[in-house]
Structure formats: C-alpha cells, structure tokens
Scaffold this motif. Structure first.
Motif, mmCIF file in Angstrom:
data_model
loop_
_atom_site.group_PDB
_atom_site.id
_atom_site.type_symbol
_atom_site.label_atom_id
_atom_site.label_comp_id
_atom_site.label_asym_id
_atom_site.label_seq_id
_atom_site.Cartn_x
_atom_site.Cartn_y
_atom_site.Cartn_z
ATOM 1 N N HIS A 3 17.466 31.827 70.104
ATOM 2 C CA HIS A 3 18.025 31.015 69.027
ATOM 3 C C HIS A 3 18.998 31.839 68.191
ATOM 4 O O HIS A 3 18.701 32.976 67.825
ATOM 5 C CB HIS A 3 16.908 30.475 68.125
ATOM 6 N N GLU A 25 22.372 31.315 65.033
ATOM 7 C CA GLU A 25 22.995 30.438 64.043
ATOM 8 C C GLU A 25 24.501 30.694 64.037
ATOM 9 O O GLU A 25 24.948 31.802 64.350
ATOM 10 C CB GLU A 25 22.425 30.732 62.649
ATOM 11 N N LYS A 74 16.472 40.571 71.569
ATOM 12 C CA LYS A 74 15.804 39.424 72.187
ATOM 13 C C LYS A 74 15.882 39.583 73.705
ATOM 14 O O LYS A 74 16.957 39.456 74.299
ATOM 15 C CB LYS A 74 16.471 38.107 71.773
ATOM 16 N N ASN A 91 26.587 27.797 72.264
ATOM 17 C CA ASN A 91 26.429 28.371 70.927
ATOM 18 C C ASN A 91 27.755 28.410 70.175
ATOM 19 O O ASN A 91 28.275 29.495 69.862
ATOM 20 C CB ASN A 91 25.828 29.780 71.035
#
Length: 193
Positions: A3, A5, A76, A100
């Motif tokens: 994930h 942003e 990650k 993204n």
C-alpha cells in the motif's frame, strides 16, 4: 503490491535474492537514505530470464529469508510479479505506475547489473518508465561509465549530490551512488553451501 499513498517516493529493488544477504540489505539502507524514500519495495522475483533457474530456491523461502534481514518498517518485501505472472522488469514497472497514480517511483539496481542492462528485455523502455538509481558494488565502480546504457543515456544522468531529487525527476533519469560496498554475493554463498 504494498500500500502507498499519492505523493510518496518509493524505490523498487528487484532481484532473485537467491539467497538474500547483508549486501542486499545495505543497498536497501543506502537507497532509503540517499534517495529519501518513503518506502522501498524489496521485490523478490519468481525467476530471472537471464539466469539459470535450476539453482533457484523456492519463492516462499526467498521471501521468508528476505523478511528476516529487513527490519526497517519502510522496507516492504513483496512478490507481486508472481501473482500477476510477470516475467520482465518493464512490465513490472508499468504495472506499478499504472496501479499507483501520483506515486514517484525509482528503480534500484546494483552497479554490477548495469554492465549487462542493455541485454534486458525492453531496457530502453525501463529507462523511460521511471528514474533509476545504480548503487555501487565491488568491481563496478570504475567500469560503470563504459556500459552501453551509461553511454546511451549519458545526458539523462544526474549528479550523485542530487540523488534525493531522483524520485521527483521525470524519466529518463539516472544516477550512480557511491558508498559503502559489500563483497557478499548470492552466487558465492550458494557455491559455498
């Protein structure tokens, strides 16, 4: 895919990590610091078309080993290529960018990969998809400028002192980052075992 942003700077550090070792962790650490990344995706590939797959440890084992040596929460560990049945880096990077929007990505690779980078499938497309950070490796420091890729994209090279701006720089753009180097090698580790 991890994930993220909008507005984040994310490095993608891909490899077979067969096995992962402290040298890989050093590249991740240098990348996070020098590129000022919010995240680094440690992308464990299902296979490498340019390498012998017969010596490849199972993907689950390489994922587990990678997670064990990457304590930084910004790293990650992922294997999303396997879920999407992706074989080539250009396709991986296109998928990451498409999924993204608003995220600034940087492809991260060791300097030892730069010498043969022009043999990668769609290597010129990779240069056009996102900026690239080439991290110093033993034996590659002095030869990196003579590589086919470095010559072909000489004008796209940004100074190492501006590496922190790389994620926000439109592709094609690349830099070479000097720093601490590890002599560890996955091939040597496999051969010693």
């Amino acid at each position: 895919m991890p994930h993220v942003e909008r507005g984040m700077a994310v490095g993608i550090f891909g490899g077979s990590f067969n096995p992962p070792h402290a040298g890989h962790a050093l590249v991740a650490e240098i990348s996070l610091r020098r590129l000022r990344l919010d995240q680094l995706w440690w992308l464990v590939t299902p296979g490498n078309p340019l390498k012998d797959a017969t010596q490849l440890a199972p993907l689950s084992q390489r994922l587990e080993q990678s997670e064990a040596i990457t304590p930084d929460p910004r790293v990650k560990v992922t294997a999303f290529e396997a879920a999407h049945r992706i074989r080539y880096t250009a396709d991986t990077l296109e998928l990451a960018v498409r999924r993204n929007p608003g995220v600034d990505f940087v492809w991260i690779m060791g300097a030892d990969s730069l010498a043969g980078f022009h043999r990668w499938q769609r290597w010129r497309d990779i240069m056009a998809i996102m900026p690239i950070a080439v991290i110093d490796r033993p034996g590659a420091t002095l030869s990196f400028l003579s590589s086919v890729t470095a010559k072909a994209f000489n004008r796209a090279r940004i100074d190492e002192d501006e590496a922190s701006l790389l994620a926000r720089t439109p592709a094609p753009a690349w830099t070479f980052i000097h720093g601490p180097r590890s002599s560890l090698s996955s091939t040597a580790i496999r051969n010693a075992g």
